[in-house]
Design a protein around this motif. Sequence first.
Motif, PDB file in Angstrom:
ATOM      1  N   SER A 290       0.830  -1.113   0.047  1.00  0.00           N
ATOM      2  CA  SER A 290       0.256  -0.100  -0.076  1.00  0.00           C
ATOM      3  C   SER A 290       0.886   1.253   0.057  1.00  0.00           C
ATOM      4  O   SER A 290       0.351   2.281  -0.482  1.00  0.00           O
ATOM      5  CB  SER A 290      -1.135   0.059   1.231  1.00  0.00           C
ATOM      6  N   LEU A 291       1.975   1.250   0.820  1.00  0.00           N
ATOM      7  CA  LEU A 291       3.100   2.314   0.673  1.00  0.00           C
ATOM      8  C   LEU A 291       3.506   2.679  -0.849  1.00  0.00           C
ATOM      9  O   LEU A 291       3.373   3.774  -1.199  1.00  0.00           O
ATOM     10  CB  LEU A 291       4.065   1.985   1.472  1.00  0.00           C
ATOM     11  N   GLU A 292       3.664   1.424  -1.594  1.00  0.00           N
ATOM     12  CA  GLU A 292       3.976   1.589  -2.901  1.00  0.00           C
ATOM     13  C   GLU A 292       2.960   2.216  -3.921  1.00  0.00           C
ATOM     14  O   GLU A 292       3.235   3.067  -4.717  1.00  0.00           O
ATOM     15  CB  GLU A 292       4.448   0.234  -3.491  1.00  0.00           C
ATOM     16  N   ARG A 293       1.683   2.049  -3.495  1.00  0.00           N
ATOM     17  CA  ARG A 293       0.710   2.804  -4.093  1.00  0.00           C
ATOM     18  C   ARG A 293       0.113   4.038  -3.650  1.00  0.00           C
ATOM     19  O   ARG A 293      -0.796   4.526  -4.030  1.00  0.00           O
ATOM     20  CB  ARG A 293      -0.542   1.811  -4.158  1.00  0.00           C
ATOM     21  N   GLY A 294       1.165   4.748  -2.704  1.00  0.00           N
ATOM     22  CA  GLY A 294       1.007   6.041  -2.368  1.00  0.00           C
ATOM     23  C   GLY A 294      -0.068   6.178  -1.160  1.00  0.00           C
ATOM     24  O   GLY A 294      -0.569   7.112  -0.636  1.00  0.00           O
ATOM     25  N   CYS A 295      -0.442   4.991  -0.210  1.00  0.00           N
ATOM     26  CA  CYS A 295      -0.995   5.013   0.773  1.00  0.00           C
ATOM     27  C   CYS A 295      -0.312   5.923   2.028  1.00  0.00           C
ATOM     28  O   CYS A 295       0.643   5.581   2.185  1.00  0.00           O
ATOM     29  CB  CYS A 295      -1.736   3.697   1.440  1.00  0.00           C
ATOM     30  N   HIS A 296      -0.945   6.356   2.825  1.00  0.00           N
ATOM     31  CA  HIS A 296      -0.572   7.085   3.972  1.00  0.00           C
ATOM     32  C   HIS A 296      -1.254   6.538   5.376  1.00  0.00           C
ATOM     33  O   HIS A 296      -0.541   6.695   6.355  1.00  0.00           O
ATOM     34  CB  HIS A 296      -0.825   8.680   4.166  1.00  0.00           C
ATOM     35  N   ALA A 297      -2.273   5.584   5.265  1.00  0.00           N
ATOM     36  CA  ALA A 297      -2.618   4.979   6.497  1.00  0.00           C
ATOM     37  C   ALA A 297      -3.491   3.701   6.119  1.00  0.00           C
ATOM     38  O   ALA A 297      -3.848   3.599   4.976  1.00  0.00           O
ATOM     39  CB  ALA A 297      -3.674   6.246   7.046  1.00  0.00           C
ATOM     40  N   ALA A 298      -3.779   3.200   7.177  1.00  0.00           N
ATOM     41  CA  ALA A 298      -4.747   1.991   7.083  1.00  0.00           C
ATOM     42  C   ALA A 298      -5.721   1.752   8.263  1.00  0.00           C
ATOM     43  O   ALA A 298      -5.519   2.243   8.981  1.00  0.00           O
ATOM     44  CB  ALA A 298      -3.814   0.899   7.455  1.00  0.00           C
ATOM     45  N   TRP A 299      -6.906   1.177   7.638  1.00  0.00           N
ATOM     46  CA  TRP A 299      -8.103   0.989   8.668  1.00  0.00           C
ATOM     47  C   TRP A 299      -8.580  -0.388   8.614  1.00  0.00           C
ATOM     48  O   TRP A 299      -8.418  -0.993   7.539  1.00  0.00           O
ATOM     49  CB  TRP A 299      -8.945   1.903   8.484  1.00  0.00           C
ATOM     50  N   LEU A 300      -9.279  -0.731   9.804  1.00  0.00           N
ATOM     51  CA  LEU A 300      -9.831  -1.970   9.484  1.00  0.00           C
ATOM     52  C   LEU A 300     -10.984  -2.241  10.561  1.00  0.00           C
ATOM     53  O   LEU A 300     -11.237  -1.155  11.403  1.00  0.00           O
ATOM     54  CB  LEU A 300      -8.762  -3.151   9.594  1.00  0.00           C
ATOM     55  N   GLU A 301     -11.567  -3.057  10.808  1.00  0.00           N
ATOM     56  CA  GLU A 301     -12.698  -3.446  11.789  1.00  0.00           C
ATOM     57  C   GLU A 301     -12.605  -4.825  12.108  1.00  0.00           C
ATOM     58  O   GLU A 301     -12.324  -5.788  11.255  1.00  0.00           O
ATOM     59  CB  GLU A 301     -14.105  -3.073  11.279  1.00  0.00           C
ATOM     60  N   THR A 302     -12.944  -5.256  13.301  1.00  0.00           N
ATOM     61  CA  THR A 302     -13.001  -6.614  13.911  1.00  0.00           C
ATOM     62  C   THR A 302     -13.790  -6.561  15.234  1.00  0.00           C
ATOM     63  O   THR A 302     -14.266  -5.557  15.607  1.00  0.00           O
ATOM     64  CB  THR A 302     -11.623  -6.966  14.401  1.00  0.00           C
ATOM     65  N   SER A 303     -14.099  -7.623  15.298  1.00  0.00           N
ATOM     66  CA  SER A 303     -15.454  -7.801  16.597  1.00  0.00           C
ATOM     67  C   SER A 303     -14.650  -8.969  17.494  1.00  0.00           C
ATOM     68  O   SER A 303     -15.154  -9.444  18.323  1.00  0.00           O
ATOM     69  CB  SER A 303     -16.902  -8.286  16.028  1.00  0.00           C
ATOM     70  N   ASN A 304     -13.496  -9.447  17.200  1.00  0.00           N
ATOM     71  CA  ASN A 304     -12.774 -10.185  18.089  1.00  0.00           C
ATOM     72  C   ASN A 304     -11.882  -9.611  18.956  1.00  0.00           C
ATOM     73  O   ASN A 304     -10.879  -8.867  18.405  1.00  0.00           O
ATOM     74  CB  ASN A 304     -12.055 -11.220  17.194  1.00  0.00           C
ATOM     75  N   PRO A 305     -11.940  -9.698  20.116  1.00  0.00           N
ATOM     76  CA  PRO A 305     -11.121  -9.047  21.138  1.00  0.00           C
ATOM     77  C   PRO A 305      -9.420  -9.403  20.909  1.00  0.00           C
ATOM     78  O   PRO A 305      -8.588  -8.664  21.146  1.00  0.00           O
ATOM     79  CB  PRO A 305     -11.653  -9.364  22.569  1.00  0.00           C
ATOM     80  N   GLN A 306      -9.540 -10.750  20.624  1.00  0.00           N
ATOM     81  CA  GLN A 306      -7.998 -11.159  20.260  1.00  0.00           C
ATOM     82  C   GLN A 306      -7.281 -10.428  19.226  1.00  0.00           C
ATOM     83  O   GLN A 306      -6.093 -10.217  19.367  1.00  0.00           O
ATOM     84  CB  GLN A 306      -7.916 -12.525  20.288  1.00  0.00           C
ATOM     85  N   ALA A 307      -8.340 -10.420  18.108  1.00  0.00           N
ATOM     86  CA  ALA A 307      -7.927  -9.710  16.995  1.00  0.00           C
ATOM     87  C   ALA A 307      -7.205  -8.210  17.117  1.00  0.00           C
ATOM     88  O   ALA A 307      -6.554  -7.682  16.694  1.00  0.00           O
ATOM     89  CB  ALA A 307      -8.794  -9.975  15.922  1.00  0.00           C
ATOM     90  N   ARG A 308      -8.338  -7.559  17.914  1.00  0.00           N
ATOM     91  CA  ARG A 308      -8.218  -6.332  18.333  1.00  0.00           C
ATOM     92  C   ARG A 308      -6.893  -6.231  18.958  1.00  0.00           C
ATOM     93  O   ARG A 308      -5.959  -5.292  18.723  1.00  0.00           O
ATOM     94  CB  ARG A 308      -9.367  -5.775  19.266  1.00  0.00           C
TER      95      ARG A 308
ATOM     96  N   PHE B   1      -4.171  -8.021  18.728  1.00  0.00           N
ATOM     97  CA  PHE B   1      -3.074  -8.021  17.659  1.00  0.00           C
ATOM     98  C   PHE B   1      -2.808  -6.724  16.976  1.00  0.00           C
ATOM     99  O   PHE B   1      -1.468  -6.538  16.823  1.00  0.00           O
ATOM    100  CB  PHE B   1      -3.478  -9.510  16.792  1.00  0.00           C
ATOM    101  N   TYR B   2      -4.041  -6.265  16.223  1.00  0.00           N
ATOM    102  CA  TYR B   2      -3.719  -4.908  15.579  1.00  0.00           C
ATOM    103  C   TYR B   2      -3.115  -4.020  16.442  1.00  0.00           C
ATOM    104  O   TYR B   2      -2.278  -3.098  16.220  1.00  0.00           O
ATOM    105  CB  TYR B   2      -5.055  -4.840  15.001  1.00  0.00           C
ATOM    106  N   GLU B   3      -3.650  -3.639  17.908  1.00  0.00           N
ATOM    107  CA  GLU B   3      -2.773  -2.880  18.495  1.00  0.00           C
ATOM    108  C   GLU B   3      -1.612  -3.150  18.798  1.00  0.00           C
ATOM    109  O   GLU B   3      -0.792  -2.066  18.682  1.00  0.00           O
ATOM    110  CB  GLU B   3      -3.763  -2.465  19.892  1.00  0.00           C
ATOM    111  N   ASP B   4      -0.878  -4.128  18.800  1.00  0.00           N
ATOM    112  CA  ASP B   4       0.420  -4.596  18.843  1.00  0.00           C
ATOM    113  C   ASP B   4       1.003  -4.202  17.826  1.00  0.00           C
ATOM    114  O   ASP B   4       2.108  -4.000  17.603  1.00  0.00           O
ATOM    115  CB  ASP B   4       0.547  -6.019  19.064  1.00  0.00           C
ATOM    116  N   LEU B   5       0.444  -3.966  16.559  1.00  0.00           N
ATOM    117  CA  LEU B   5       0.937  -3.729  15.312  1.00  0.00           C
ATOM    118  C   LEU B   5       0.765  -2.130  14.974  1.00  0.00           C
ATOM    119  O   LEU B   5       1.184  -1.724  14.162  1.00  0.00           O
ATOM    120  CB  LEU B   5       0.130  -4.319  14.253  1.00  0.00           C
ATOM    121  N   GLY B   6       0.257  -1.289  16.050  1.00  0.00           N
ATOM    122  CA  GLY B   6       0.489   0.159  15.974  1.00  0.00           C
ATOM    123  C   GLY B   6      -1.209   0.724  15.888  1.00  0.00           C
ATOM    124  O   GLY B   6      -1.274   2.054  15.464  1.00  0.00           O
ATOM    125  N   PHE B   7      -1.894  -0.195  15.634  1.00  0.00           N
ATOM    126  CA  PHE B   7      -3.348   0.375  15.303  1.00  0.00           C
ATOM    127  C   PHE B   7      -4.250   1.132  16.565  1.00  0.00           C
ATOM    128  O   PHE B   7      -3.837   0.419  17.482  1.00  0.00           O
ATOM    129  CB  PHE B   7      -4.384  -0.637  14.834  1.00  0.00           C
TER     130      PHE B   7
END
Length: 148
Positions: free
Chosen positions: A87-105, A107-113
């Motif tokens: 996505s950076l190669e395509r010019g993106c500056h940010a990312a977003w997603l959604e989840t209803s799984n507390p463990q996934a949340r 995981f994503y927070e550990d990745l800086g979300f």
Amino acid sequence: MIADASNNAAFCAKLEEALLDDLRTTSIQGVNSRISLALQDADGSLRAGLSGTTSYGWLRVTMLWVSADHRRSGVGSQLMHDAIELSLERGCHAAWLETSNPQARAFYEDLGFEAFAELANDAGAMPESHTRWFLRRNLMSSQLGESP
């Protein structure tokens, strides 16, 4: 006549194509494209995958799945890293997603979300205590888990 196209896989592609064609006539947008990453065994069995889209400078991760026998192996983090790099190669500056799984949340927070919104079922609505979290991350730092 309005018809139920719920079971028509081609319908979503046609609808998206029509919408994007229309948007291109009225809005300047970044590259609008898909990102699809897969981890497969030699026999072709799917072990993990990520699906997303890029547009308007944003990566939207729509699906991330890792088979139970590959979880906690770094595969999910690697898929996210690869999607961010594309996505950076395509010019993106940010990312977003959604989840209803507390463990996934977590995981994503550990990745800086970071969570920016949530939808929670009202009292008495089924399933009870269901929440969907919306998370975002600045991509100007390509290191997962590193603050932007």
